[in-house]
Design an enzyme around this catalytic site. Structure first.
Site, mmCIF file in Angstrom:
data_model
loop_
_atom_site.group_PDB
_atom_site.id
_atom_site.type_symbol
_atom_site.label_atom_id
_atom_site.label_comp_id
_atom_site.label_asym_id
_atom_site.label_seq_id
_atom_site.Cartn_x
_atom_site.Cartn_y
_atom_site.Cartn_z
ATOM 1 N N CYS A 192 0.875 -1.184 0.000
ATOM 2 C CA CYS A 192 0.000 0.000 0.000
ATOM 3 C C CYS A 192 0.908 1.229 0.000
ATOM 4 C CB CYS A 192 -0.924 0.015 1.214
ATOM 5 S SG CYS A 192 -1.961 1.484 1.193
ATOM 6 N N ILE A 242 0.536 -5.394 -10.091
ATOM 7 C CA ILE A 242 1.145 -4.439 -9.178
ATOM 8 C C ILE A 242 0.074 -3.802 -8.276
ATOM 9 C CG2 ILE A 242 3.070 -3.787 -10.638
ATOM 10 C CD1 ILE A 242 1.473 -1.434 -11.716
ATOM 11 N N THR A 250 -1.005 -0.068 -6.441
ATOM 12 C CA THR A 250 -1.177 1.229 -7.101
ATOM 13 C C THR A 250 0.122 2.049 -7.106
ATOM 14 O OG1 THR A 250 -1.973 2.093 -5.005
ATOM 15 C CG2 THR A 250 -3.624 1.368 -6.586
ATOM 16 N N SER A 294 -10.123 -1.675 -10.363
ATOM 17 C CA SER A 294 -10.760 -0.465 -10.896
ATOM 18 C C SER A 294 -11.677 -0.770 -12.059
ATOM 19 C CB SER A 294 -9.698 0.527 -11.375
ATOM 20 O OG SER A 294 -8.880 0.886 -10.316
HETATM 21 O O1 RRO Z 1 -6.510 1.096 1.753
HETATM 22 C C1 RRO Z 1 -5.862 1.705 0.876
HETATM 23 O O2 RRO Z 1 -5.765 2.951 0.871
HETATM 24 C C2 RRO Z 1 -5.109 0.997 -0.184
HETATM 25 C C3 RRO Z 1 -4.499 -0.235 -0.020
HETATM 26 BR BR1 RRO Z 1 -4.660 -1.250 1.511
HETATM 27 C C4 RRO Z 1 -3.693 -0.765 -1.067
HETATM 28 O O3 RRO Z 1 -3.087 -1.843 -0.996
HETATM 29 N N1 RRO Z 1 -3.592 -0.030 -2.208
HETATM 30 C C5 RRO Z 1 -4.210 1.144 -2.355
HETATM 31 O O4 RRO Z 1 -4.084 1.766 -3.423
HETATM 32 N N2 RRO Z 1 -4.981 1.635 -1.355
#
Ligand code: RRO
Length: 311
Positions: free
Chosen positions: A136, A197, A199, A272
């Site tokens: 994340c 992947i 984000t 998405s």
């Molecule tokens: O919760 C999030 O903000 C989040 C997670 Br856990 C993640 O793995 N990837 C992301 O883009 N957001």
């Protein structure tokens, strides 16, 4: 979709460690994963497997609003790992175990010990595999801080592998200078596979307010704009490791999925894409994959995995 001419029959089933999938599409973590009922709807819509929300030790509210903004080529989110905590998620997971598709439990923690506790609990709930969220991009103390460090990736993967019997997949971040090196750490720790992947670290600005749009300022970009980056990452990982890979990032169509498969993915996750196309995306992508395979005389997914790799 059934194909009438038997000679042209194609098989879109795919197999990865611990996972026999009727088709290569998997719901990505963080989308429609709040409840067993929402996961079951995705299963009914045709997904080959589902990944739960990323679950931690304690309940977390996540970041304040706005947590989500749509941009020209994708969505930026900074949800901040909102989740009910492992104990409160038990009933949700257990309610979908035993339905017709595998359930993959996504977990996040601050260190190897937290990952171990979560992995053992998720395994008890009956998941078919685990996905360690080490990627994340914007949750302080979790995710990227661990997943960008190959020693930590090795340690966490090893500890979890020693604690459970189910296969362990590790979800990697593209926000590193050498993603293949991190994948090699997973392989060295005898992890079972890679998911890539997560984000891409990103932001958007409200020019009237002269402020970042997201409350956390920085979030993670997903959606069509990141597909070329995801493909490059899969390609690099497959060039350096023998691990099976699940591709994710900007898949909206069967052709997108095929690109990931040809780069080296044995299955793909869709996140998405559900926002852009609705829950019908799973059956649509499967139908498009089937049509492509039929038109190009591919009979199995396996035949296509990694064929775009050079040499
Ligand atoms: O919760 C999030 O903000 C989040 C997670 Br856990 C993640 O793995 N990837 C992301 O883009 N957001």
């Amino acid at each position: 979709m059934p194909i009438s001419d038997c000679d042209k029959m194609v098989d879109i089933a795919t197999t990865l460690p611990g996972l026999k999938l009727k088709n290569p599409t998997i719901l990505a973590a963080g989308i429609l994963g709040e409840t067993g009922a929402s996961l079951e709807n995705v299963a009914k819509a045709g997904a080959g497997a589902v990944v739960t929300k990323s679950i931690g030790i304690e309940p977390r509210e996540g970041h304040g609003n706005p947590t989500f903004v749509e941009t020209e080529h994708g969505i930026i989110n900074a949800m901040g790992l909102p989740n009910p905590g492992i104990d409160n998620y038990k009933d949700e997971v257990e309610s979908i175990i035993g339905t017709n598709i595998p359930v993959i439990g996504s977990i996040f923690g601050a260190d190897a010990q937290e990952f171990e506790i979560l992995a053992v609990e998720m395994e008890k709930f009956g998941v078919s595999a685990l996905e360690l969220n080490l990627s994340c991009p914007h949750a302080k103390g979790y995710g990227a801080i661990l997943g960008h460090d190959k020693e930590k990736v090795l340690e966490i993967t090893k500890v979890v592998k020693g604690a459970v019997k189910v296969p362990v997949y590790v979800k990697l971040s593209p926000n590193v200078s050498n993603i293949a090196e991190i994948a090699c750490a997973v392989e060295d720790a005898e992890g079972d596979g890679i998911v890539a992947i997560n984000t891409i670290s990103a932001m958007a600005i409200d020019i009237d307010m002269a402020l970042p749009i997201l409350s956390n300022a920085i979030g993670g970009l997903s959606g069509p704009g990141i597909k070329p980056i995801g493909l490059r990452c899969i390609y690099e990982i497959k060039a350096e490791t023998e691990l099976p890979v699940i591709g994710v990032g900007g898949i909206l169509s069967g052709n997108d999925a095929i690109e990931y498969i040809m780069a080296g993915a044995s299955a793909v996750q869709i996140g998405s894409g559900v926002y852009y196309k609705g829950i019908g995306i799973f059956s649509k992508v499967c139908q498009q994959i089937q049509e492509f395979m039929d038109a190009h005389s591919y009979k199995t997914i396996k035949e296509m995995v990694g064929i775009a790799q050079k040499g």
